[in-house]
Design an enzyme around this catalytic site. Structure first.
Site, PDB file in Angstrom:
ATOM      1  N   GLY A   1       0.809  -1.206   0.000  1.00 36.07           N
ATOM      2  CA  GLY A   1       0.000   0.000   0.000  1.00 36.07           C
ATOM      3  C   GLY A   1       0.842   1.255   0.000  1.00 36.07           C
TER       4      GLY A   1
ATOM      5  N   HIS B   1      -1.865  10.087  -1.623  1.00 36.29           N
ATOM      6  CA  HIS B   1      -0.764  10.385  -0.711  1.00 36.29           C
ATOM      7  C   HIS B   1       0.475  10.767  -1.519  1.00 36.29           C
ATOM      8  CE1 HIS B   1       2.428   9.419   2.243  1.00 36.29           C
ATOM      9  NE2 HIS B   1       1.498   9.619   3.175  1.00 36.29           N
TER      10      HIS B   1
ATOM     11  N   GLU C   1      -2.310  13.723   3.476  1.00 33.38           N
ATOM     12  CA  GLU C   1      -0.891  14.014   3.241  1.00 33.38           C
ATOM     13  C   GLU C   1      -0.605  14.044   1.736  1.00 33.38           C
ATOM     14  OE1 GLU C   1       1.590  12.519   7.025  1.00 33.38           O
ATOM     15  OE2 GLU C   1       0.971  10.894   5.699  1.00 33.38           O
TER      16      GLU C   1
ATOM     17  N   GLU D   1       4.814  17.861   2.763  1.00 33.71           N
ATOM     18  CA  GLU D   1       5.681  17.063   3.631  1.00 33.71           C
ATOM     19  C   GLU D   1       7.123  17.017   3.106  1.00 33.71           C
ATOM     20  OE1 GLU D   1       6.007  12.424   5.141  1.00 33.71           O
ATOM     21  OE2 GLU D   1       4.135  13.149   4.256  1.00 33.71           O
TER      22      GLU D   1
ATOM     23  N   CYS E   1       9.409   9.762   9.786  1.00 37.02           N
ATOM     24  CA  CYS E   1       9.914   9.379   8.469  1.00 37.02           C
ATOM     25  C   CYS E   1      10.795  10.461   7.856  1.00 37.02           C
ATOM     26  CB  CYS E   1       8.750   9.062   7.531  1.00 37.02           C
ATOM     27  SG  CYS E   1       7.522  10.376   7.403  1.00 37.02           S
TER      28      CYS E   1
END
Length: 648
Positions: free
Chosen positions: A200, A275, A327, A343, A411
């Site tokens: 995913g 995303h 996101e 991000e 991350c």
């Protein structure tokens, strides 16, 4: 028997086109040199410190007690065990690898070796390796590929393993991860009893290509292609998987498979959706597979996706993904400034994607965006002292947005650190009889063309100025092509070879000048790249930026900070004819700042909320600093898009 080999045999296999050099082939100085040094001496240790403080080693090491809630955050919250912690360790190991290549550090190397041995103890006899499913949720492996990051974790550990091998020569982690990759090959496929799925969160695809290149083993490239080819095929794997778990496909939190870019087969995709980081990782893997297999069927999708992002959804800083909810992407031209999510990992992954789009050959459309994302949206994610990190990257702040010491989802810290530390691999590209220079930065590269070793020494103060000198060294004369990017933001570039001017019109294609000649040791190429201050305007459909301009000089986007200009930055109004001068910002490591005359509207505290008269204006001198350097001094407001008088 699985079908990976059959899929691979169907592809045309020409010789590989442009590949990036490995990290050990390029020594970097200049603008990025001090930043790499900071990562090597500070950030690499900081990442391991905070991973261990969070309890990650407890989750990984079977000799330790099961982990619990551990790390406090700046908002006094805590975080428990996470299914993606292996990925954070993988990226931290990769960062440490590049740090060790930069300079020997026995203490850092010993720390990494200890983590690697913990993984060795954890690994199952069949090669399986995932701390979440071995220590926290045993018995559930491969049951939720959509949500639970199993293959994503494997991908980042693989990338860390390859980097550690290149930097130190140690194969321990690479052998561990090769065993895991072999297990994945046995588990996944379209044969009887095999899993026809994919992750995913894309990432393992590009990691497998790196493993295949490092080991020379075709089966890892074949597995990468399998995951790319399977994605989005009907019947949808994630729906079938959910039903096996006793869940309804309609119960999916994000509602649509667009979130994971699995809503349709990859070759049919034309719009960037879902995303942001997942999207760019997937497209990176697609581009790698296209290059390695000569698979032209992926190119129409890749080109359309690229155009959709860069024409309608990319921030001027190279960030993308405006929404906190997913996101990621929302609708075209939705580029708010103060609420921009953008991000750090998205800008980092855009650098990855852009670099891989250069596999078929040099093209400024990709390299210019790679540079924009690198110098602005990505680099802002790491403080100048290497200890704090941005997760979100707005283009406007009222003074409350600051870097994190750590994050619930950590991350971004190791992602931006590994990018900065490995920036040398993005500067150049190698092909059979060609070398490309994609980025300009002081460096020494040991490359290969025409079957011989070629050393290129690049001397420059870029991006402080646009003078670049390349000196070629090789054992004997050889003919090959040297491709030089002519930045799209520059109104003029001149090039000389051994002091003789070059006719750019005769040798330029796709924004690169090609110099094909017999090169000899001591040949010198000099570029003079014009670097004026430009006022960029947004497309009329980007409502938030109308009547405003963003300042750019060279690859750098600039912003105003309260530290230099006082509060109420939206009261600043640029004049149409104001000239800019460059000054060093000594408190920002000598970064080039821009100074200009402007006006400021009175921002009095009293009076009615709405009024008929125009506010009074007074002359003011403003100072703009590179966006990457903001929030490194006193906290305060920040603004990228500055108001400008009408008629400018």
């Amino acid at each position: 028997m699985n079908q990976h080999a059959d899929i691979a045999r169907d592809a045309v296999r020409p010789k590989s086109k442009f590949r990036p050099p490995a990290v050990h082939q390029v020594r970097v100085g200049g603008f990025f040199g001090p930043r790499i040094d900071t990562v090597a001496t500070v950030t690499a240790h900081t990442l391991l410190d905070r991973c261990i403080e969070a309890g990650m080693l407890d989750q990984i090491d079977p000799d330790r007690p099961n982990p619990g809630i551990r790390i406090p955050f700046q908002n006094n919250s805590t975080v428990s065990t996470q299914m993606f912690w292996d990925s954070d360790f993988g990226k931290s190991i990769e960062t440490a690898a590049y740090a060790l290549f930069r300079k020997p550090d026995p203490a850092l190397e010993a720390r990494v070796d200890a983590v690697i041995e913990a993984y060795a103890r954890l690994q199952d006899e069949n090669g399986y390796l995932n701390s979440w499913y071995q220590r926290i949720q045993p018995g559930k492996r491969w049951t939720n590929l959509r949500d639970c990051h199993e293959l994503y974790d494997a991908g980042h550990l693989i990338e860390g393993a390859v980097a550690y091998y290149h930097a130190t020569g140690k194969r321990r982690l690479m052998d561990i991860m090769a065993r895991y990759a072999d297990h994945i090959i046995d588990v996944f496929g379209t044969g009887e009893g095999e899993i026809p799925g994919y992750c995913g969160h894309p990432e393992v695809e590009l990691a497998l290509v790196r493993l295949g290149r490092a080991t020379g083993e075709q089966r890892y490239l074949d597995l990468a292609k399998f995951f790319v080819d399977q994605r989005g095929r009907a019947p949808h794997y994630f729906d079938r998987e959910a039903e096996k778990r006793g869940e309804g496909p309609k119960d999916y939190y994000f509602g649509s498979h667009e979130y994971t870019q699995s809503h349709e087969p990859v070759r049919d995709q034309r719009r960037v959706v879902g995303h942001a980081v997942r999207a760019a990782y997937l497209y990176s893997g697609m581009a790698d597979v296209s290059t390695e297999f000569g698979d032209e069927t992926l190119q129409p999708a890749l080109r359309s996706l690229w155009e959709h992002l860069t024409d309608k959804n990319l921030y001027v800083t190279g960030g993308f993904g405006p929404s906190h909810f997913n996101e990621g992407l929302t609708f075209d031209y939705d580029l708010p400034n103060e609420t921009a999510y953008a991000e750090t990992c998205a800008a980092v992954s855009l650098v990855f994607w852009a670099s891989r789009m250069l596999g078929p050959g040099p093209d400024r459309a990709y390299a210019d965006v790679m540079e924009r994302a690198l110098y602005n949206g990505a680099l802002a994610g790491l403080s100048l002292d290497g200890t704090t990190f941005f997760y979100e990257n707005p283009l406007e702040s009222r003074g409350g947005h600051h870097r994190w010491r750590w994050h619930r989802c950590p991350c971004c810290p190791p992602n931006i650190a590994r990018l900065v530390a490995s920036v040398g691999t993005y500067i150049y590209g190698e092909a059979e009889n060609e070398i490309a220079v994609h980025l300009y930065c002081e460096s020494i590269a040991e490359l290969e063309a025409a079957g011989i070793k070629v050393r290129i020494a690049q001397e420059t103060r870029y991006p402080a100025d646009g003078a670049v000198r390349l000196t070629v060294d090789l054992a004997s004369p050889a003919e090959f092509a040297l491709h030089l990017r002519l930045p799209g933001w520059s109104p003029g570039v001149s090039v000389h070879v051994n002091r003789e001017p070059v006719d750019l019109a005769a040798g330029t294609a796709n924004g690169y000048l090609t110099l094909r000649r017999v090169w000899a040791a001591g040949d010198v190429v000099e570029l003079d790249i014009d670097m004026p201050v430009e006022r960029l305007r947004a497309h009329p459909k980007v409502g938030a930026d109308q009547g405003r301009v963003a300042l750019q000089r060279g690859p750098l986007v600039y912003c105003l900070e309260e530290a230099d200009n006082g509060a109420f930055l939206n009261s600043v109004v640029l004049r149409p004819g104001s000239a800019f001068r460059c000054e060093p910002a000594e408190d920002l490591g000598g970064a080039v700042a821009l100074v200009a005359e402007a006006s400021r509207e009175a921002a009095d505290a009293g009076g009615p909320l709405y009024r008929t008269e125009a506010p009074s204006r007074a002359a003011a001198t403003i100072l703009a600093v590179p966006y990457y350097a903001w929030d490194n001094r006193a906290p305060g407001e920040m603004l990228v898009w500055i108001r400008q008088e009408e008629g400018a």
